[in-house]
Design a protein around this motif. Structure first.
Motif, PDB file in Angstrom:
ATOM      1  N   ALA A 288       0.829  -1.197   0.000  1.00  0.00           N
ATOM      2  CA  ALA A 288       0.000   0.000   0.000  1.00  0.00           C
ATOM      3  C   ALA A 288       0.873   1.261   0.000  1.00  0.00           C
ATOM      4  CB  ALA A 288      -0.909  -0.014   1.226  1.00  0.00           C
ATOM      5  N   PRO A 289       0.526   2.294  -0.771  1.00  0.00           N
ATOM      6  CA  PRO A 289      -0.584   2.316  -1.740  1.00  0.00           C
ATOM      7  C   PRO A 289      -0.206   1.597  -3.029  1.00  0.00           C
ATOM      8  CG  PRO A 289       0.576   4.405  -1.796  1.00  0.00           C
ATOM      9  CD  PRO A 289       1.216   3.596  -0.709  1.00  0.00           C
ATOM     10  N   LEU A 290      -1.156   0.896  -3.592  1.00  0.00           N
ATOM     11  CA  LEU A 290      -0.854   0.058  -4.743  1.00  0.00           C
ATOM     12  C   LEU A 290      -0.393   0.848  -5.965  1.00  0.00           C
ATOM     13  CD1 LEU A 290      -3.747  -2.582  -4.610  1.00  0.00           C
ATOM     14  CD2 LEU A 290      -1.487  -2.652  -3.542  1.00  0.00           C
ATOM     15  N   ASP A 291      -0.807   2.118  -6.056  1.00  0.00           N
ATOM     16  CA  ASP A 291      -0.399   2.883  -7.235  1.00  0.00           C
ATOM     17  C   ASP A 291       1.057   3.335  -7.127  1.00  0.00           C
ATOM     18  OD1 ASP A 291      -0.405   5.052  -5.510  1.00  0.00           O
ATOM     19  OD2 ASP A 291      -2.118   6.031  -6.440  1.00  0.00           O
ATOM     20  N   ASP A 292       1.629   3.396  -5.933  1.00  0.00           N
ATOM     21  CA  ASP A 292       3.065   3.689  -5.747  1.00  0.00           C
ATOM     22  C   ASP A 292       3.504   4.906  -6.564  1.00  0.00           C
ATOM     23  OD1 ASP A 292       5.606   3.338  -4.734  1.00  0.00           O
ATOM     24  OD2 ASP A 292       6.202   1.897  -6.272  1.00  0.00           O
ATOM     25  N   GLY A 293       2.622   5.901  -6.651  1.00  0.00           N
ATOM     26  CA  GLY A 293       2.934   7.071  -7.452  1.00  0.00           C
ATOM     27  C   GLY A 293       2.854   6.812  -8.932  1.00  0.00           C
ATOM     28  N   GLY A 294       2.267   5.670  -9.320  1.00  0.00           N
ATOM     29  CA  GLY A 294       2.164   5.331 -10.725  1.00  0.00           C
ATOM     30  C   GLY A 294       3.455   4.838 -11.332  1.00  0.00           C
ATOM     31  N   TRP A 295       4.424   4.455 -10.507  1.00  0.00           N
ATOM     32  CA  TRP A 295       5.736   4.037 -11.009  1.00  0.00           C
ATOM     33  C   TRP A 295       5.645   2.943 -12.058  1.00  0.00           C
ATOM     34  CZ3 TRP A 295      10.808   5.152 -11.180  1.00  0.00           C
ATOM     35  CH2 TRP A 295      11.681   4.130 -11.567  1.00  0.00           C
ATOM     36  N   GLY A 296       4.923   1.889 -11.723  1.00  0.00           N
ATOM     37  CA  GLY A 296       4.777   0.817 -12.697  1.00  0.00           C
ATOM     38  C   GLY A 296       5.303  -0.521 -12.227  1.00  0.00           C
ATOM     39  N   PRO A 297       6.300  -1.112 -12.922  1.00  0.00           N
ATOM     40  CA  PRO A 297       6.684  -2.511 -12.697  1.00  0.00           C
ATOM     41  C   PRO A 297       7.257  -2.795 -11.313  1.00  0.00           C
ATOM     42  CG  PRO A 297       8.295  -1.395 -14.094  1.00  0.00           C
ATOM     43  CD  PRO A 297       7.126  -0.468 -13.962  1.00  0.00           C
ATOM     44  N   HIS A 298       6.788  -3.894 -10.723  1.00  0.00           N
ATOM     45  CA  HIS A 298       7.257  -4.347  -9.406  1.00  0.00           C
ATOM     46  C   HIS A 298       7.492  -5.854  -9.441  1.00  0.00           C
ATOM     47  CE1 HIS A 298       5.629  -0.449  -8.194  1.00  0.00           C
ATOM     48  NE2 HIS A 298       6.266  -0.583  -7.041  1.00  0.00           N
ATOM     49  N   LEU A 299       8.421  -6.290  -8.614  1.00  0.00           N
ATOM     50  CA  LEU A 299       8.787  -7.703  -8.520  1.00  0.00           C
ATOM     51  C   LEU A 299       8.779  -8.128  -7.065  1.00  0.00           C
ATOM     52  CD1 LEU A 299      10.084 -10.341  -9.729  1.00  0.00           C
ATOM     53  CD2 LEU A 299      12.317  -9.221  -9.393  1.00  0.00           C
ATOM     54  N   ASP A 300       8.259  -9.319  -6.811  1.00  0.00           N
ATOM     55  CA  ASP A 300       8.312  -9.872  -5.452  1.00  0.00           C
ATOM     56  C   ASP A 300       9.768  -9.874  -5.000  1.00  0.00           C
ATOM     57  OD1 ASP A 300       8.359 -11.666  -3.205  1.00  0.00           O
ATOM     58  OD2 ASP A 300       6.423 -12.457  -3.878  1.00  0.00           O
ATOM     59  N   THR A 301      10.033  -9.265  -3.855  1.00  0.00           N
ATOM     60  CA  THR A 301      11.413  -9.049  -3.417  1.00  0.00           C
ATOM     61  C   THR A 301      12.176 -10.344  -3.190  1.00  0.00           C
ATOM     62  OG1 THR A 301      10.938  -6.873  -2.484  1.00  0.00           O
ATOM     63  CG2 THR A 301      12.835  -8.041  -1.584  1.00  0.00           C
ATOM     64  N   HIS A 302      11.514 -11.400  -2.773  1.00  0.00           N
ATOM     65  CA  HIS A 302      12.247 -12.651  -2.550  1.00  0.00           C
ATOM     66  C   HIS A 302      12.781 -13.201  -3.868  1.00  0.00           C
ATOM     67  CE1 HIS A 302       8.844 -15.249  -3.897  1.00  0.00           C
ATOM     68  NE2 HIS A 302       9.769 -16.191  -3.987  1.00  0.00           N
ATOM     69  N   ILE A 303      12.077 -12.921  -4.968  1.00  0.00           N
ATOM     70  CA  ILE A 303      12.566 -13.347  -6.279  1.00  0.00           C
ATOM     71  C   ILE A 303      13.737 -12.465  -6.705  1.00  0.00           C
ATOM     72  CG2 ILE A 303      11.960 -13.613  -8.716  1.00  0.00           C
ATOM     73  CD1 ILE A 303       9.105 -14.211  -7.811  1.00  0.00           C
ATOM     74  N   ALA A 304      13.621 -11.172  -6.433  1.00  0.00           N
ATOM     75  CA  ALA A 304      14.723 -10.259  -6.746  1.00  0.00           C
ATOM     76  C   ALA A 304      16.007 -10.707  -6.054  1.00  0.00           C
ATOM     77  CB  ALA A 304      14.365  -8.836  -6.339  1.00  0.00           C
ATOM     78  N   GLU A 305      15.891 -11.077  -4.808  1.00  0.00           N
ATOM     79  CA  GLU A 305      17.068 -11.538  -4.060  1.00  0.00           C
ATOM     80  C   GLU A 305      17.586 -12.853  -4.618  1.00  0.00           C
ATOM     81  OE1 GLU A 305      15.456 -11.665  -0.128  1.00  0.00           O
ATOM     82  OE2 GLU A 305      15.928  -9.546   0.295  1.00  0.00           O
ATOM     83  N   TRP A 306      16.688 -13.729  -5.037  1.00  0.00           N
ATOM     84  CA  TRP A 306      17.097 -15.041  -5.550  1.00  0.00           C
ATOM     85  C   TRP A 306      17.881 -14.920  -6.849  1.00  0.00           C
ATOM     86  CZ3 TRP A 306      15.762 -18.112  -9.868  1.00  0.00           C
ATOM     87  CH2 TRP A 306      16.160 -19.454  -9.784  1.00  0.00           C
ATOM     88  N   VAL A 307      17.503 -13.957  -7.716  1.00  0.00           N
ATOM     89  CA  VAL A 307      18.184 -13.815  -9.007  1.00  0.00           C
ATOM     90  C   VAL A 307      19.283 -12.761  -8.982  1.00  0.00           C
ATOM     91  CG1 VAL A 307      16.175 -14.611 -10.295  1.00  0.00           C
ATOM     92  CG2 VAL A 307      16.474 -12.153  -9.868  1.00  0.00           C
ATOM     93  N   GLY A 308      19.527 -12.175  -7.806  1.00  0.00           N
ATOM     94  CA  GLY A 308      20.630 -11.225  -7.677  1.00  0.00           C
ATOM     95  C   GLY A 308      20.307  -9.808  -8.094  1.00  0.00           C
ATOM     96  N   LEU A 309      19.033  -9.405  -8.000  1.00  0.00           N
ATOM     97  CA  LEU A 309      18.657  -8.036  -8.323  1.00  0.00           C
ATOM     98  C   LEU A 309      18.497  -7.208  -7.058  1.00  0.00           C
ATOM     99  CD1 LEU A 309      15.968  -8.662 -11.113  1.00  0.00           C
ATOM    100  CD2 LEU A 309      18.370  -8.035 -11.408  1.00  0.00           C
ATOM    101  N   ALA A 310      18.736  -5.904  -7.187  1.00  0.00           N
ATOM    102  CA  ALA A 310      18.603  -5.003  -6.047  1.00  0.00           C
ATOM    103  C   ALA A 310      17.131  -4.871  -5.662  1.00  0.00           C
ATOM    104  CB  ALA A 310      19.179  -3.631  -6.396  1.00  0.00           C
ATOM    105  N   ASN A 311      16.876  -4.509  -4.399  1.00  0.00           N
ATOM    106  CA  ASN A 311      15.508  -4.298  -3.954  1.00  0.00           C
ATOM    107  C   ASN A 311      15.443  -3.100  -3.022  1.00  0.00           C
ATOM    108  OD1 ASN A 311      15.259  -5.285  -0.922  1.00  0.00           O
ATOM    109  ND2 ASN A 311      16.629  -6.739  -1.970  1.00  0.00           N
ATOM    110  N   ASP A 312      14.220  -2.641  -2.766  1.00  0.00           N
ATOM    111  CA  ASP A 312      14.034  -1.435  -1.949  1.00  0.00           C
ATOM    112  C   ASP A 312      13.600  -1.754  -0.518  1.00  0.00           C
ATOM    113  OD1 ASP A 312      11.408  -2.218  -2.280  1.00  0.00           O
ATOM    114  OD2 ASP A 312      10.864  -0.547  -3.614  1.00  0.00           O
ATOM    115  N   GLN A 313      13.806  -2.980  -0.091  1.00  0.00           N
ATOM    116  CA  GLN A 313      13.530  -3.423   1.283  1.00  0.00           C
ATOM    117  C   GLN A 313      12.041  -3.472   1.610  1.00  0.00           C
ATOM    118  OE1 GLN A 313      16.254  -4.545   2.901  1.00  0.00           O
ATOM    119  NE2 GLN A 313      17.310  -3.896   1.015  1.00  0.00           N
ATOM    120  N   THR A 314      11.186  -3.447   0.600  1.00  0.00           N
ATOM    121  CA  THR A 314       9.766  -3.687   0.809  1.00  0.00           C
ATOM    122  C   THR A 314       9.450  -5.081   0.278  1.00  0.00           C
ATOM    123  OG1 THR A 314       9.122  -2.761  -1.336  1.00  0.00           O
ATOM    124  CG2 THR A 314       9.246  -1.234   0.528  1.00  0.00           C
TER     125      THR A 314
END
Length: 328
Positions: A288-314
């Motif tokens: 929340a909020p789901l619109d996140d300022g209208g940013w757009g693409p999001h990835l489940d953080t556990h997958i980001a960590e699994w494939v070695g991508l940075a995350n925003d700690q949410t």
């Protein structure tokens, strides 16, 4: 651009004329005194080009060399120059030297483009008929042998425009939205009709790119938008389950496998393949909020960590780009 002038013999002409005596002067028919009456210095060479000046050193076009003849009467032909030619579709060269490679060419698939071309926008003609069926698409000609065509691309934007882009109604599921580019939001649903191999890649906020899923299918059911004979080949199982082995939902069509709700409606009308409900989203956040300022693409953080991508700690991290490619 430099222009090459005939008769530019340079210095030293008067010394040669002096050694030649008066006979050379009379033979030249009254040439200039600086060249001893000759039009040019025998053996002197100059760069030359007989084609359009704007084509020099573009594509295959190159300058040549012209040489003053033994009598000093003038320069011979421009040797070694390469002039514009008709554009060919079976090479990776710019034969007409206009700065565009394979302009006017159309291919049945990205895999048919000549080897050596970079990733970029090319023209496809799926049925080979020409005319209206031709369309532009981004072709990746490098990854795993190349031949990949861009199906969709979601780009994060602080301007908040990405969320609304992905509100694609059911009737437009096989349509096109946006222009083909990895820098902009893009969707070409018609490629699902021909695609047989798929890969999803994600670029994080720092620009690192990772392939998160690869799968194959025998086709797609255009009514349900479910893949026929899907099979995971590599990557994250959650991405495969949620974004490939799943239903297709929009605000006006509930084709996901969630029993109690339409995943697209629950995700601010973002159209995509959903299971229960997503591992990545092309337009909405899961926090929340789901619109996140209208940013757009999001990835489940556990997958980001699994494939070695940075995350925003949410739980659901912002990413720079989510792209799906197909080849056949």
């Amino acid at each position: 651009m430099r222009r090459f002038e005939d008769g530019d013999a340079g210095g030293g002409g008067s010394a040669s004329a002096s050694s030649a005596g008066g006979s050379a002067s009379s033979a030249s028919g009254g040439g200039s005194a600086s060249s001893g009456g000759r039009a040019c210095e025998p053996g002197h060479q100059e760069a030359c080009y007989d084609g359009p000046p704007a084509a020099v050193n573009l594509g295959i076009c190159r300058t040549g060399v012209k040489t003053c003849d033994d009598e000093g009467n003038g320069y011979g032909p421009c040797a070694g120059q390469i002039l514009p030619a008709a554009e060919r579709c079976d090479t990776a060269e710019d034969e007409d030297c206009d700065g565009a490679v394979n302009q006017g060419c159309a291919y049945a698939r990205c895999a048919d483009l000549p080897r050596g071309l970079p990733r970029g926008v090319y023209t496809l003609d799926l049925d080979g008929a020409g005319g209206d069926p031709e369309f532009p698409v981004v072709c990746d000609l490098e990854t795993d042998g190349g031949g990949w065509a861009l199906v969709y691309n979601s780009v994060g934007s602080a301007e908040g425009t990405t969320l609304s882009f992905w509100d694609i109604p059911y009737a437009e599921r096989l349509g096109t939205k946006g222009g083909p580019s990895l820098e902009r939001n893009f969707y070409r649903g018609s490629l699902y009709l021909v695609g047989r191999e798929y890969r999803d890649e994600i670029a994080d906020i720092e620009g690192t790119v990772a392939e998160v899923m690869r799968a194959t299918a025998k086709g797609i059911d255009t009514t349900t938008m479910k893949f026929l004979g899907p099979m995971q080949r590599s990557g994250d199982a959650d991405v495969y389950f949620s974004q490939f082995l799943s239903g297709w939902s929009s605000r006006d069509h509930d084709g996901d496998t969630a029993p109690d709700n339409n995943c697209a409606e629950a995700s601010l009308n973002v159209t995509q393949h959903y299971a229960q409900c997503w591992a990545y989203n092309l337009g909405a956040d899961g926090d929340a909020p789901l619109d996140d300022g209208g940013w757009g693409p999001h990835l489940d953080t556990h997958i980001a960590e699994w494939v070695g991508l940075a995350n925003d700690q949410t739980r659901y991290t912002r990413v720079r780009r989510i792209s799906r490619w197909t080849r056949w």
